[in-house]
Design an enzyme around this catalytic site. Structure first.
Site, short mmCIF file in Angstrom:
data_model
loop_
_atom_site.label_atom_id
_atom_site.label_comp_id
_atom_site.label_asym_id
_atom_site.label_seq_id
_atom_site.Cartn_x
_atom_site.Cartn_y
_atom_site.Cartn_z
N GLU A 143 37.10 44.93 45.12
CA GLU A 143 37.40 44.10 43.92
C GLU A 143 37.72 42.54 44.16
O GLU A 143 38.70 42.23 44.52
CB GLU A 143 38.70 44.62 43.16
CG GLU A 143 39.22 43.97 41.69
CD GLU A 143 40.48 44.23 41.27
OE1 GLU A 143 40.76 43.94 40.31
OE2 GLU A 143 41.33 45.13 41.92
N HIS A 211 37.70 40.64 36.10
CA HIS A 211 38.16 39.17 36.26
C HIS A 211 37.18 37.99 35.87
O HIS A 211 36.63 37.60 37.02
CB HIS A 211 38.49 39.24 37.94
CG HIS A 211 39.75 40.07 38.32
ND1 HIS A 211 40.83 39.41 38.40
CD2 HIS A 211 39.70 41.56 38.82
CE1 HIS A 211 41.89 40.30 38.44
NE2 HIS A 211 41.24 41.41 39.02
N HIS A 232 39.94 47.55 34.73
CA HIS A 232 41.05 47.17 33.95
C HIS A 232 40.96 46.60 32.51
O HIS A 232 41.19 45.45 32.37
CB HIS A 232 42.49 46.75 34.77
CG HIS A 232 42.14 45.48 35.69
ND1 HIS A 232 41.40 44.51 35.16
CD2 HIS A 232 42.54 45.40 36.82
CE1 HIS A 232 41.54 43.50 36.15
NE2 HIS A 232 41.92 44.20 37.36
N ASN A 235 42.58 43.19 30.68
CA ASN A 235 43.32 42.37 31.74
C ASN A 235 42.32 41.55 32.27
O ASN A 235 41.24 41.90 32.73
CB ASN A 235 44.13 43.34 32.87
CG ASN A 235 45.32 44.05 31.97
OD1 ASN A 235 45.11 45.35 31.96
ND2 ASN A 235 45.90 43.54 31.46
N ALA A 236 42.32 40.35 32.57
CA ALA A 236 41.82 39.43 33.45
C ALA A 236 40.50 39.14 33.05
O ALA A 236 39.38 39.13 33.46
CB ALA A 236 41.78 39.86 34.94
N ARG A 243 34.27 36.56 16.89
CA ARG A 243 33.01 36.14 16.83
C ARG A 243 32.19 36.30 18.04
O ARG A 243 30.97 36.52 18.03
CB ARG A 243 33.08 34.52 16.74
CG ARG A 243 33.35 34.02 15.04
CD ARG A 243 33.10 32.52 15.07
NE ARG A 243 33.79 32.24 13.74
CZ ARG A 243 33.14 32.26 12.69
NH1 ARG A 243 31.97 33.02 12.66
NH2 ARG A 243 33.64 31.90 11.57
N GLY A 270 52.05 50.80 29.75
CA GLY A 270 52.60 50.02 28.76
C GLY A 270 53.03 48.63 29.15
O GLY A 270 53.54 47.96 28.13
N THR A 271 52.52 48.30 30.12
CA THR A 271 52.93 46.79 30.49
C THR A 271 51.48 46.09 30.64
O THR A 271 51.44 44.98 30.06
CB THR A 271 53.63 46.61 31.99
OG1 THR A 271 54.87 47.46 31.67
CG2 THR A 271 54.17 45.39 32.30
N ASP A 294 45.67 51.61 39.45
CA ASP A 294 45.87 50.21 40.01
C ASP A 294 47.15 49.80 41.18
O ASP A 294 47.44 48.85 40.91
CB ASP A 294 45.78 48.94 38.82
CG ASP A 294 45.37 47.56 39.45
OD1 ASP A 294 44.76 47.64 40.73
OD2 ASP A 294 45.47 46.59 38.81
#
Length: 386
Positions: A143, A211, A232, A235-236, A243, A270-271, A294
């Protein structure tokens, strides 16, 4: 017959009083195992005139395919991105400890690191079958470091890279040999990324988008080049916008190759992702959901300061959350879907006849009671031993 003479002579195990996850449904059927594979009982009865050598009562539990984690950075104090003298012993420790979580196969994940770390670590983590020693290693997930500076998250900026003119050779110079690599996460908006994606997929390596500040068109182009996974989701990456939904828009895009399934990893704690966002993604594209942990080296250690690659992280409170979908869907997202992503669905992530007998025994609250690899008990909860 399958497996040859040796398999025919192996002991036959019959798991009774259980519900088996098969074909997206929990079925009240027995599970038959021989020679490390799931066995078709009809062939056993009518062609071989045999019965089980041993029957095991599962007490009404659920039997599901073993979980496959394609994004795990370490755990129990082990950091896969640390270039120690004995990387293998750390991987072995994590492989053994995650059996209690029902994980039978995993992809050790390295976050953005300098080339010397990849050159030392990558050769020390080969593909390895699972067993009593621990979960199987399916190959590495690299990653970074070819990701967006703007969306780097916890990745150290000093070690981020972009592709040079001879892009794939640049990647090889960074990582070293790719024999042990199964997944590479990169940002598709980087120059020359599409030639890298094509080269990686030609070698059987899964390319994941993450990312990244890519818009939807760039993400779609990456899929046409061979990308099949999203690291993920939410996220990132750029937030969803009506649009231009960015990478998230791949879940419902109509500009993808015919028959191509895009998979997306989600951290259901949940975070990292609000449960409502997880439900939106699942309802839009349920067959693509891949649950990942992760997990970082702090897994199993609780609060405090821990490493993640070249950085320190502070852990203060750990939570887990199961989104609002059926038990069957959740279990498939942790087993069948990651197997499909990696092209292993004939042998992993399924309890179909002929598949590897890697499975997990769960109670109605989905707590792991036992873990089996190749039909062999490799972990059992204390209460289940009574």
């Amino acid at each position: 017959m399958r497996g040859g003479q040796g398999a025919a002579e192996a002991r036959v195990l019959q798991f009774t009083n259980c519900r088996i996850l098969r074909g997206g449904k929990l079925l009240r059927e027995d599970l038959w195992v021989r020679g490390g594979r799931i066995l078709d009982p009809e062939k056993l009865f009518f062609e071989e005139r045999r019965v089980a050598d041993e029957r095991r009562d599962c007490g009404g539990c659920i039997l599901a395919p073993g979980f496959i984690d394609v994004q795990i950075n370490g755990g129990f104090g082990v950091d896969f991105s640390q270039a120690t003298e004995d990387v293998g012993s750390g991987v072995a420790l994590v492989a053994r400890r995650i059996l209690s979580h029902g994980v039978t196969s995993f992809c050790p994940t390295l976050v953005t690191s300098p080339p010397e770390v990849y050159h030392k670590v990558v050769p020390q983590i080969p593909v390895k079958s699972g067993g009593p020693h621990g979960a199987g290693v399916l190959g590495l997930h690299l990653e970074g470091p070819f990701i967006s500076r703007e969306k780097r998250g916890a990745h150290p900026e000093a070690h981020l890279r972009s592709f040079e003119a001879n892009a794939f050779q640049d990647l090889l110079a960074t990582y070293g040999p790719l024999d042990n690599v199964r997944i590479v996460t990169l940002a598709p908006e980087l120059g020359h990324s599409h030639e890298v994606i094509r080269e990686l997929t030609t070698r059987g390596i899964c390319v994941s988008l993450g990312h990244s500040v890519a818009d939807l068109r760039a993400a779609e182009d990456a899929v046409w080049s061979g990308a099949t996974f999203i690291t993920h989701l939410f996220n990132a990456m750029l937030p969803f916008h009506h649009r231009d939904p960015g990478i998230v828009g791949l879940l419902t895009s109509d500009r993808l190759p015919a028959g191509r399934c895009i998979f997306y990893g989600m951290i259901a704690d949940g975070t990292h992702t609000n449960p409502a966002a997880l439900r939106i993604a699942h309802r839009a594209h349920p067959q693509g959901l891949v649950l990942v942990t992760d997990a970082i080296p702090a897994l199993g250690l609780g609060n405090g300061r821990h490493t993640l690659g070249q950085q320190e992280v502070e852990v203060d409170g750990l939570t887990a959350y199961v989104a609002g979908c059926s038990v069957e869907s959740a279990l498939e997202a942790a087993s069948l879907h990651p197997a499909q992503l990696l092209g292993l669905e004939k042998s992993k992530g399924t309890l179909d006849f002929g598949a590897d007998a890697d499975f997990v025994v769960l109670d109605d609250s989905l707590h792991v009671q036992a873990t089996y690899i190749s039909g062999e008990l490799v972990w059992q909860a204390e209460a289940a031993r009574q």
